[in-house]
Design an enzyme around this catalytic site. Structure first.
Site, PDB file in Angstrom:
ATOM      1  N   ASN A  44       0.842  -1.190   0.000  1.00 21.46           N
ATOM      2  CA  ASN A  44       0.000   0.000   0.000  1.00 21.46           C
ATOM      3  C   ASN A  44       0.880   1.244   0.000  1.00 21.46           C
ATOM      4  O   ASN A  44       1.930   1.288   0.646  1.00 21.46           O
ATOM      5  CB  ASN A  44      -1.004   0.007   1.162  1.00 21.46           C
ATOM      6  CG  ASN A  44      -0.375  -0.184   2.530  1.00 21.46           C
ATOM      7  OD1 ASN A  44       0.607  -0.911   2.673  1.00 21.46           O
ATOM      8  ND2 ASN A  44      -0.937   0.460   3.532  1.00 21.46           N
ATOM      9  N   GLU A  46       0.293   5.088   0.728  1.00 19.00           N
ATOM     10  CA  GLU A  46      -0.641   6.113   1.181  1.00 19.00           C
ATOM     11  C   GLU A  46      -0.175   7.490   0.736  1.00 19.00           C
ATOM     12  O   GLU A  46       0.979   7.672   0.323  1.00 19.00           O
ATOM     13  CB  GLU A  46      -0.779   6.046   2.709  1.00 19.00           C
ATOM     14  CG  GLU A  46      -1.430   4.744   3.154  1.00 19.00           C
ATOM     15  CD  GLU A  46      -1.648   4.655   4.661  1.00 19.00           C
ATOM     16  OE1 GLU A  46      -1.099   5.492   5.416  1.00 19.00           O
ATOM     17  OE2 GLU A  46      -2.373   3.732   5.078  1.00 19.00           O
ATOM     18  N   CYS A  55      -4.078   0.748  -2.652  1.00 23.42           N
ATOM     19  CA  CYS A  55      -3.873  -0.487  -1.878  1.00 23.42           C
ATOM     20  C   CYS A  55      -2.831  -1.389  -2.533  1.00 23.42           C
ATOM     21  O   CYS A  55      -2.566  -1.299  -3.735  1.00 23.42           O
ATOM     22  CB  CYS A  55      -5.171  -1.279  -1.782  1.00 23.42           C
ATOM     23  SG  CYS A  55      -6.540  -0.428  -0.996  1.00 23.42           S
ATOM     24  N   GLU A  57      -2.970  -4.556  -3.305  1.00 23.82           N
ATOM     25  CA  GLU A  57      -3.474  -5.442  -4.364  1.00 23.82           C
ATOM     26  C   GLU A  57      -3.482  -4.725  -5.711  1.00 23.82           C
ATOM     27  O   GLU A  57      -3.110  -5.289  -6.731  1.00 23.82           O
ATOM     28  CB  GLU A  57      -4.904  -5.915  -4.058  1.00 23.82           C
ATOM     29  CG  GLU A  57      -5.055  -6.658  -2.752  1.00 23.82           C
ATOM     30  CD  GLU A  57      -5.448  -5.742  -1.591  1.00 23.82           C
ATOM     31  OE1 GLU A  57      -4.772  -4.730  -1.345  1.00 23.82           O
ATOM     32  OE2 GLU A  57      -6.446  -6.074  -0.934  1.00 23.82           O
ATOM     33  N   CYS A  89     -10.349  -4.746  -0.204  1.00 24.86           N
ATOM     34  CA  CYS A  89     -11.444  -3.776  -0.093  1.00 24.86           C
ATOM     35  C   CYS A  89     -12.277  -3.797  -1.388  1.00 24.86           C
ATOM     36  O   CYS A  89     -11.937  -4.459  -2.362  1.00 24.86           O
ATOM     37  CB  CYS A  89     -10.888  -2.377   0.181  1.00 24.86           C
ATOM     38  SG  CYS A  89     -10.160  -1.573  -1.273  1.00 24.86           S
ATOM     39  N   CYS A  92     -10.448  -2.744  -4.618  1.00 26.32           N
ATOM     40  CA  CYS A  92      -9.542  -3.789  -5.104  1.00 26.32           C
ATOM     41  C   CYS A  92     -10.320  -4.946  -5.711  1.00 26.32           C
ATOM     42  O   CYS A  92      -9.907  -5.516  -6.720  1.00 26.32           O
ATOM     43  CB  CYS A  92      -8.631  -4.267  -3.988  1.00 26.32           C
ATOM     44  SG  CYS A  92      -7.393  -3.032  -3.525  1.00 26.32           S
TER      45      CYS A  92
HETATM   46 ZN    ZN Z   1      -7.994  -2.197  -1.544  1.00 31.21          ZN
END
Ligand code: ZN
Length: 134
Positions: A44, A46, A55, A57, A89, A92
């Protein structure tokens, strides 16, 4: 774990160490197995704007596509430093759906190797996919 799952787990754990997570302190790694057997990983990343955050993925999948891997994901493994493994999430899941098949597997793991596996349609049923645009 199968040999492939071990490779995915190791790649995801390596990427997890590189996570840029100064805001959430959630350090996530992911690895994807593409149709040709190639593996791509991501962490990830940020952003101070929060909205610019991506993210692990999606980083892994975007790397695979941008590096020329076949556009079909066979397996995804996500590892987090949480005790209970975190699933992908919604954003993703939608990105995975673009490159998934009915057989695509999603593995969620923690750093200790506790893992749970789902068939992708199980965790994202009735996905909106490129087939809807035919
Ligand atoms: Zn995600």
């Amino acid at each position: 774990m199968t040999d492939i799952q071990k490779k995915l787990f190791e790649a995801a754990c390596d990427a997890q160490k590189r996570a840029h997570a100064p805001y959430s302190s959630a350090f996530i790694g992911a690895a994807v197995l593409m149709a040709d057997g190639s593996i791509y990983s991501g962490c990830n990343v940020e952003n101070a704007s929060f909205g610019g955050t991506v993210c692990a993925e999606r980083v892994a999948i975007f790397k695979a596509v941008s590096e020329g891997a076949p556009k079909q994901v066979k397996e995804v493994l996500v590892v987090s430093d949480a005790e209970k493994p975190w699933p992908p999430c919604g954003f993703c899941r939608q990105v995975i759906a673009e490159f998934a098949t009915e057989q695509t597997l999603i593995h969620t793991a923690n750093l200790q190797g506790k893992m749970k596996t789902f068939a992708f349609p199980e965790i994202f049923p009735e996905a909106f996919t490129p087939k809807h645009l035919d």
